[in-house]
Design a protein around this motif. Structure first.
Motif, PDB file in Angstrom:
ATOM      1  N   ARG A 122      40.063  24.343  47.965  1.00 49.62           N
ATOM      2  CA  ARG A 122      38.646  24.298  47.615  1.00 49.62           C
ATOM      3  C   ARG A 122      37.873  25.369  48.378  1.00 49.62           C
ATOM      4  O   ARG A 122      37.146  25.097  49.345  1.00 49.62           O
ATOM      5  N   THR A 123      38.031  26.620  47.915  1.00 47.74           N
ATOM      6  CA  THR A 123      37.405  27.781  48.542  1.00 47.74           C
ATOM      7  C   THR A 123      36.850  28.716  47.475  1.00 47.74           C
ATOM      8  O   THR A 123      37.207  28.629  46.295  1.00 47.74           O
ATOM      9  N   VAL A 124      36.002  29.623  47.915  1.00 49.10           N
ATOM     10  CA  VAL A 124      35.499  30.676  47.021  1.00 49.10           C
ATOM     11  C   VAL A 124      36.651  31.517  46.499  1.00 49.10           C
ATOM     12  O   VAL A 124      36.704  31.871  45.322  1.00 49.10           O
ATOM     13  N   LEU A 125      37.606  31.843  47.384  1.00 49.40           N
ATOM     14  CA  LEU A 125      38.735  32.685  46.996  1.00 49.40           C
ATOM     15  C   LEU A 125      39.494  32.076  45.820  1.00 49.40           C
ATOM     16  O   LEU A 125      39.874  32.783  44.877  1.00 49.40           O
ATOM     17  N   THR A 126      39.730  30.767  45.846  1.00 48.15           N
ATOM     18  CA  THR A 126      40.443  30.102  44.751  1.00 48.15           C
ATOM     19  C   THR A 126      39.675  30.229  43.439  1.00 48.15           C
ATOM     20  O   THR A 126      40.253  30.563  42.396  1.00 48.15           O
ATOM     21  N   GLN A 127      38.363  29.982  43.474  1.00 50.30           N
ATOM     22  CA  GLN A 127      37.562  30.074  42.247  1.00 50.30           C
ATOM     23  C   GLN A 127      37.542  31.499  41.711  1.00 50.30           C
ATOM     24  O   GLN A 127      37.562  31.715  40.486  1.00 50.30           O
ATOM     25  N   LEU A 128      37.524  32.496  42.587  1.00 48.52           N
ATOM     26  CA  LEU A 128      37.568  33.892  42.146  1.00 48.52           C
ATOM     27  C   LEU A 128      38.876  34.192  41.422  1.00 48.52           C
ATOM     28  O   LEU A 128      38.893  34.861  40.384  1.00 48.52           O
ATOM     29  N   LYS A 129      39.983  33.691  41.969  1.00 46.35           N
ATOM     30  CA  LYS A 129      41.291  33.928  41.341  1.00 46.35           C
ATOM     31  C   LYS A 129      41.375  33.228  39.995  1.00 46.35           C
ATOM     32  O   LYS A 129      41.881  33.790  39.017  1.00 46.35           O
ATOM     33  N   TRP A 130      40.880  31.999  39.922  1.00 48.44           N
ATOM     34  CA  TRP A 130      40.891  31.275  38.653  1.00 48.44           C
ATOM     35  C   TRP A 130      40.020  31.979  37.618  1.00 48.44           C
ATOM     36  O   TRP A 130      40.388  32.077  36.450  1.00 48.44           O
ATOM     37  N   HIS A 131      38.877  32.490  38.054  1.00 48.73           N
ATOM     38  CA  HIS A 131      37.971  33.196  37.153  1.00 48.73           C
ATOM     39  C   HIS A 131      38.619  34.471  36.624  1.00 48.73           C
ATOM     40  O   HIS A 131      38.547  34.781  35.433  1.00 48.73           O
ATOM     41  N   LYS A 134      41.412  33.623  34.198  1.00 49.42           N
ATOM     42  CA  LYS A 134      40.862  33.095  32.946  1.00 49.42           C
ATOM     43  C   LYS A 134      40.375  34.230  32.053  1.00 49.42           C
ATOM     44  O   LYS A 134      40.602  34.234  30.841  1.00 49.42           O
ATOM     45  N   ASN A 135      39.727  35.224  32.660  1.00 49.03           N
ATOM     46  CA  ASN A 135      39.201  36.350  31.887  1.00 49.03           C
ATOM     47  C   ASN A 135      40.295  37.334  31.488  1.00 49.03           C
ATOM     48  O   ASN A 135      40.247  37.923  30.410  1.00 49.03           O
ATOM     49  N   GLY A 136      41.251  37.549  32.408  1.00 50.36           N
ATOM     50  CA  GLY A 136      42.358  38.456  32.116  1.00 50.36           C
ATOM     51  C   GLY A 136      41.921  39.855  31.750  1.00 50.36           C
ATOM     52  O   GLY A 136      42.513  40.507  30.906  1.00 50.36           O
ATOM     53  N   ASN A 137      40.857  40.345  32.422  1.00 48.79           N
ATOM     54  CA  ASN A 137      40.338  41.666  32.057  1.00 48.79           C
ATOM     55  C   ASN A 137      40.895  42.795  32.910  1.00 48.79           C
ATOM     56  O   ASN A 137      40.406  43.893  32.892  1.00 48.79           O
ATOM     57  N   ALA A 162      34.977  41.770  45.960  1.00 44.64           N
ATOM     58  CA  ALA A 162      35.634  42.845  45.217  1.00 44.64           C
ATOM     59  C   ALA A 162      36.581  42.247  44.193  1.00 44.64           C
ATOM     60  O   ALA A 162      37.140  41.173  44.397  1.00 44.64           O
ATOM     61  N   LYS A 163      36.789  42.966  43.092  1.00 48.36           N
ATOM     62  CA  LYS A 163      37.692  42.483  42.047  1.00 48.36           C
ATOM     63  C   LYS A 163      38.994  43.269  41.999  1.00 48.36           C
ATOM     64  O   LYS A 163      39.944  42.860  41.341  1.00 48.36           O
ATOM     65  N   THR A 164      39.032  44.410  42.682  1.00 44.30           N
ATOM     66  CA  THR A 164      40.245  45.224  42.724  1.00 44.30           C
ATOM     67  C   THR A 164      40.485  45.678  44.166  1.00 44.30           C
ATOM     68  O   THR A 164      39.577  45.641  45.004  1.00 44.30           O
ATOM     69  N   LYS A 165      41.701  46.132  44.446  1.00 43.17           N
ATOM     70  CA  LYS A 165      42.031  46.598  45.788  1.00 43.17           C
ATOM     71  C   LYS A 165      41.216  47.831  46.161  1.00 43.17           C
ATOM     72  O   LYS A 165      40.761  47.965  47.302  1.00 43.17           O
ATOM     73  N   SER A 166      41.042  48.744  45.207  1.00 48.17           N
ATOM     74  CA  SER A 166      40.280  49.959  45.506  1.00 48.17           C
ATOM     75  C   SER A 166      38.818  49.623  45.787  1.00 48.17           C
ATOM     76  O   SER A 166      38.201  50.202  46.700  1.00 48.17           O
TER      77      SER A 166
END
Length: 306
Positions: A122-131, A134-137, A162-166
């Protein structure tokens, strides 16, 4: 119009696994001696005995239930922590901004940013990964959703992720050199609503306060690694507080706090230290110390997982 993301938490998380490889210095120890001496903060002796008898520990892939098993150099130990129901936690995240590289969210109070302690799922990190999944963009190789900075579990506010490593590397560099906030290197500015600041320093209203007090760790019930507080023997911590707006009727003020040292909970501790804690802070009270409560540990009373 803002949007929100978030998936309702399942009742139980997936549990955890902890890995160890027996070193020469630990060779010859029994299984119970190894765990009870090296991980006493996780559970006392009786708790580790219960975990061993539950079959939660493997040696080189085999379940071992005899606590007196003698360990050998190079053996691989795995402790399997059983799934548990984490404390009630918000799951919806208000999205303030999002593009292909980053997402800015309004983190609610009560939600932890990264895994730790009782909060592993139950963390922000988990919700970000699920999001992201889910989007798969993004392709799996590019996908790397992660917060760039942290806010305390009890703190609400804007969290940049951030959404990517770069993107993570670039945003981290901005925070490091102060580019994003036009500050000097190592400084960060955060905003919050604090009690008071309407009359300060012998009833003379001031707009700026410099707090230079060290922060250290004390033993605290329910916090295995200890709790950060204002402590003379702690590490140096400097906060620059500037009052932006005052609400005389509510005796509250909007403040900007620049921190150079970045100690855990520094803003909460320093503001409470001078007698003006953040609004609705559930932990720190005047003096930079935690709200104390009575806590008793009953040695014989253990959860299913020891």
């Amino acid at each position: 119009m803002t949007t929100a993301i978030g998936i309702q938490w399942p009742e139980f998380n997936d549990g955890l696994t902890y890995n160890d490889v027996i070193s020469p210095s630990s060779s010859g120890l029994t299984l119970i001696n190894f765990y009870s001496s090296n991980y006493s903060s996780s559970a006392p002796l009786q708790g580790w005995l219960q975990r061993i008898h539950n079959g939660q520990i493997t040696i080189d892939g085999d379940i071992v239930t005899d606590p007196d098993t003698v360990l050998r150099v190079g053996s691989k130990l795995v402790y399997h922590r059983l799934p548990w129901s984490e404390p009630e936690t918000p799951f919806l995240l208000e999205v303030l901004y999002e593009d292909d590289d980053m997402i800015a969210i309004n983190k609610p109070s009560g939600l932890q940013v990264l895994p730790g302690g009782l909060f592993q799922q139950r963390t922000v990190l988990t919700q970000l990964k699920w999001h992201a999944n889910k989007n798969g963009n993004s392709s799996p190789g590019q996908l790397h959703p992660v917060p760039v900075h942290r806010l305390g579990r009890g703190t609400s506010g804007v969290l940049l992720c951030a959404k990517t490593k770069s993107a993570k590397a670039r945003l981290a560099a901005y925070f490091a050199d102060g580019t994003s906030l036009s500050l000097h290197p190592g400084q960060n500015a955060l905003f919050g609503i604090a009690y008071g600041f309407t009359a300060f320093n012998n009833s003379v209203v001031v707009d700026k306060v410099l707090i230079n007090k060290p922060i250290g760790i004390i033993r605290y019930p329910g916090v295995a690694k200890g709790l950060y507080v204002a402590l003379p023997s702690g590490k140096p911590a400097l906060s620059k507080v500037r009052v932006l707006e005052r609400d005389l009727e509510k005796d509250q003020s909007l403040v900007q706090v620049e921190i150079q040292s970045g100690r855990p909970h520094q803003i909460r501790i320093h503001l409470s230290l001078i007698g003006y804690p953040l609004l609705d802070d559930p932990l720190y009270v005047a003096g930079g110390q935690p709200e104390c409560f009575d806590s008793e540990l009953v040695e014989e009373d253990f959860a299913e997982d020891g």
